[in-house]
Write an enzyme that holds these catalytic residues in place. Structure first.
Site, PDB file in Angstrom:
ATOM      1  N   ASP A 137      -4.494  -7.768  -4.148  1.00 15.12           N
ATOM      2  CA  ASP A 137      -4.716  -8.792  -3.129  1.00 15.12           C
ATOM      3  C   ASP A 137      -5.015 -10.151  -3.741  1.00 15.12           C
ATOM      4  OD1 ASP A 137      -4.341  -7.726  -0.525  1.00 15.12           O
ATOM      5  OD2 ASP A 137      -5.995  -6.365  -0.946  1.00 15.12           O
ATOM      6  N   GLU A 156     -11.225  -9.862  -4.503  1.00 12.88           N
ATOM      7  CA  GLU A 156      -9.791  -9.868  -4.207  1.00 12.88           C
ATOM      8  C   GLU A 156      -9.412 -11.042  -3.310  1.00 12.88           C
ATOM      9  OE1 GLU A 156      -8.758  -6.151  -2.331  1.00 12.88           O
ATOM     10  OE2 GLU A 156     -10.548  -6.144  -1.088  1.00 12.88           O
ATOM     11  N   CYS A 192      -9.322  -2.707 -10.551  1.00 14.96           N
ATOM     12  CA  CYS A 192      -8.710  -1.506  -9.975  1.00 14.96           C
ATOM     13  C   CYS A 192      -7.390  -1.810  -9.276  1.00 14.96           C
ATOM     14  CB  CYS A 192      -9.679  -0.810  -9.029  1.00 14.96           C
ATOM     15  SG  CYS A 192     -10.262  -1.875  -7.695  1.00 14.96           S
ATOM     16  N   HIS A 236       0.824  -1.209   0.000  1.00 16.78           N
ATOM     17  CA  HIS A 236       0.000   0.000   0.000  1.00 16.78           C
ATOM     18  C   HIS A 236       0.856   1.256   0.000  1.00 16.78           C
ATOM     19  CE1 HIS A 236      -3.168  -2.876   1.178  1.00 16.78           C
ATOM     20  NE2 HIS A 236      -3.810  -2.143   0.308  1.00 16.78           N
TER      21      HIS A 236
HETATM   22  C1  PEP Z   1      -6.436  -4.583  -4.680  1.00 17.30           C
HETATM   23  O1  PEP Z   1      -6.291  -5.390  -3.762  1.00 17.30           O
HETATM   24  O2  PEP Z   1      -6.147  -4.828  -5.877  1.00 17.30           O
HETATM   25  C2  PEP Z   1      -6.965  -3.235  -4.394  1.00 17.30           C
HETATM   26  C3  PEP Z   1      -7.287  -2.397  -5.356  1.00 17.30           C
HETATM   27  O3  PEP Z   1      -7.076  -2.880  -3.078  1.00 17.30           O
HETATM   28  P1  PEP Z   1      -5.843  -2.414  -2.159  1.00 17.30           P
HETATM   29  O4  PEP Z   1      -4.628  -2.292  -3.023  1.00 17.30           O
HETATM   30  O5  PEP Z   1      -6.236  -1.132  -1.531  1.00 17.30           O
HETATM   31  O6  PEP Z   1      -5.739  -3.538  -1.188  1.00 17.30           O
HETATM   32 MG    MG Z   2      -7.142  -4.967  -1.821  1.00 19.27          MG
END
Ligand code: PEP
Ligand code: MG
Length: 577
Positions: free
Chosen positions: A461, A437, A508, A194
């Site tokens: 994820d 995810e 995403c 993150h």
């Molecule tokens: C993901 O897991 O791809 C996602 C968009 O969520 P995050 O990166 O915030 O866990």
């Molecule tokens: Mg995620």
């Protein structure tokens, strides 16, 4: 003397600045016993952390108002009582004085002991109160960590600096970027963490896995972070600096070329329209998303509202942020993801559990929200109130089954009912979608889509859970592979399920904004991509050069591929059509 350290690029770009080192030790729980002389100072640290946690709770209590005041108030009162419980406090002091535990280790020992007591109780209500213990201990621990890291934060918060550390939490990074940080070199970490995602959205060049960084770089060394080649150059030469200036010129030129694509439609070479959404966390990004012609916001990570602070944002504050987001997009759809705290997104408010044995598989995302109904309801109310100003879609993170989605829908229904009875005009229908995810969500996507209005694939994820590779562990680097055939099959399956159910499915995760993966995702049938605003034009440019029909024809072969190399060979042979 010039030295070159290599690392993995987590955020592209180049930056030149002075190094600021942050040594890692203070972030871990120190299990070493205290010496006799250290004991009283440690008791004082502990008492200060307890006092800070109590003051935070009192402050939170003072700010309460509205319909939830009673419910949340009760929950805060219970925590205040625990924090002042003579037995708890005396027990902690005893551990430090008699057991020679450091404050962090004493908190952990006390927590473990109390949790064992609560869990052995027959009464399910009392048993469930162990959550409160975790919450309270985590809050005190956060206060302890803040005590020790405040100095470090001050050190690193100067203009014109490159942060050199073992790893950095998203909250720290967000804070430092506001104080003029230029770039970041981390000795561990992964480009899918993150913090790396945040660095990309903040446009801070970042290298991770530069193993020698903490030993080879000294405070105040001049460092050139080359987030193109994956190098940190200590004491760069005139030649390096010339290359840096050339990169700045090229970046400006490429920026101008791509600027001509702002506001344009996104069409493939064979005229198929693709929708590019923005992953936007910061107000500036919202403005940029609109200016670049994004189809909407595909992912607004609300946890960033919670990460940069020590006290939970209340309903009014959240409402103002979501409302401005909706207004900023001028009627385009906005996808607000409910709180996804936990794992590496630990907050400073003590909401996410501090010391889970396996946090990526722990109380994260919707699991945490459903265990904190008061906190969750506050967020849902704020989102619903913002939905009066434009099209809002609620996205639920870390869903593993339909029950969670149903529980969220029920909470949304109750919050909407309360708001209406308070005189707010809340739209009749609230679109609710699931993040896909967790492997169970991908495999069970048809059931989810039967109940959800849309889905968003979170490959960051999904890759870590499908491949059993921690997205933050650089030792596993190459194993975290978005081109792994198993992952491709799951992504293709989810996209196809969306088409069959006639429900929108977007992606995403980071790969949606990475031009290297665009041909593959088009081949798998993806129509909605959500990415950092900074990537929108480059992706639009890439898509314009690709022939969707020819790529789609490759899908059966791609899905039969046994290895990543095979996937790459198939795509290279087609070269985008
Ligand atoms: C993901 O897991 O791809 C996602 C968009 O969520 P995050 O990166 O915030 O866990
Ligand atoms: Mg995620």
């Amino acid at each position: 003397m010039r030295r070159v350290l290599t690392g993995t690029v987590a955020a592209r770009g180049m930056a030149l600045g002075r190094a600021r080192l942050v040594q890692p030790s203070q972030f871990a729980i120190d299990e070493r016993p205290l010496s006799a002389e250290e004991v009283e100072a440690e008791v004082k640290r502990l008492d200060e952390a307890l006092a800070a946690a109590r003051a935070e709770l009192a402050d939170l209590h003072d700010k309460l108002h509205g319909a939830l005041a009673r419910e949340v108030g009760e929950f805060l009162d219970a925590h205040s009582m625990l924090l002042s419980d003579p037995e708890l406090v005396a027990g902690l002091r005893d551990l430090v004085r008699k057991g020679r535990y450091r404050a962090g280790a004493a908190l952990k020992a006390q927590r473990d002991r109390l949790v064992a007591v609560f869990e052995s109780m027959d009464d399910p209500y009392l048993r469930s109160r162990r959550e409160d213990i975790d919450h309270v201990i985590a809050r005190v621990h956060a206060a302890l960590v803040r005590q020790t890291s405040r100095e470090e934060r001050k050190l690193a918060a100067r203009v014109g600096e490159i942060l050199v550390s073992d790893a950095i939490a998203p909250a720290e990074l967000a804070n430092l970027s506001r104080h003029g940080l230029l770039g970041m070199v981390a000795s561990s970490g992964s480009p899918y963490s993150h913090s790396a995602i945040l660095a990309r959205s903040l446009r801070l060049p970042m290298l991770v896995g530069a193993h020698q960084a903490l030993t080879e770089i000294q405070d105040d060394d001049l460092v050139l972070v080359d987030g193109e080649r994956g190098e940190a150059i200590v004491h760069p030469t005139a030649q390096d600096l010339a290359r840096y200036r050339a990169w700045q010129r090229d970046a400006a030129r490429e920026g101008q070329r791509l600027a001509s694509l702002a506001g344009a439609r996104t069409l493939t070479r064979d005229g198929h329209e693709v929708h590019l959404f923005a992953n936007a966390e910061l107000p500036e990004e919202v403005a940029q998303a609109r200016a670049l012609g994004a189809a909407g916001v595909g992912l607004y990570r609300t946890e960033f509202l919670f990460l940069m602070r020590n006290v939970l944002p209340d309903e009014e504050e959240q409402y103002a942020a979501y409302r401005d987001l909706v207004l900023g997009m001028g009627g385009l759809p906005v996808t607000i993801r409910t709180l996804d705290l936990g794992a590496d997104k630990a907050d400073a408010t003590g909401l996410a559990l501090a010391a889970e044995p396996n946090p990526a598989l722990g109380v994260r995302g919707v699991r945490l929200s459903l265990r904190r109904p008061a906190v969750f309801a506050t967020q849902v109310r704020a989102i619903l109130r913002a939905s009066c100003y434009g099209r809002v879609r609620v996205l639920v993170p870390m869903v593993s089954g339909v029950d969670e989605l149903e529980a969220v829908r029920e909470l949304v229904r109750l919050c909407a009912r309360d708001l209406r009875s308070e005189g707010h005009e809340i739209p009749e229908h609230c679109e609710i979608g699931a993040m896909v995810e967790v492997p169970a969500a991908a495999i069970g996507v048809r059931a989810l889509l039967a109940r959800a209005d849309f889905a968003a694939i979170g490959t960051n994820d999904l890759a870590q859970y499908v491949l059993a590779v921690d997205r933050n562990n650089d030792a596993l680097g190459a194993l975290y592979d978005p081109l792994h055939p198993a992952l491709l099959r799951l992504i293709a399956y989810v996209i196809a399920a969306g088409r069959r159910a006639r429900k929108p499915v977007s992606l995403c995760g980071e790969i949606a904004g990475d031009v290297r993966f665009i041909p593959l995702l088009l081949a798998l049938g993806l129509e909605e991509f959500s990415m950092h605003t900074g990537q929108i034009l480059a992706v639009r440019d890439r898509i314009a050069g690709l022939h969707r029909g020819k790529l789609r024809a490759l899908a059966p072969r791609l899905l039969r591929a046994a290895t990543r190399d095979e996937v790459e060979r198939i795509l290279a042979a087609c070269n985008g059509g």
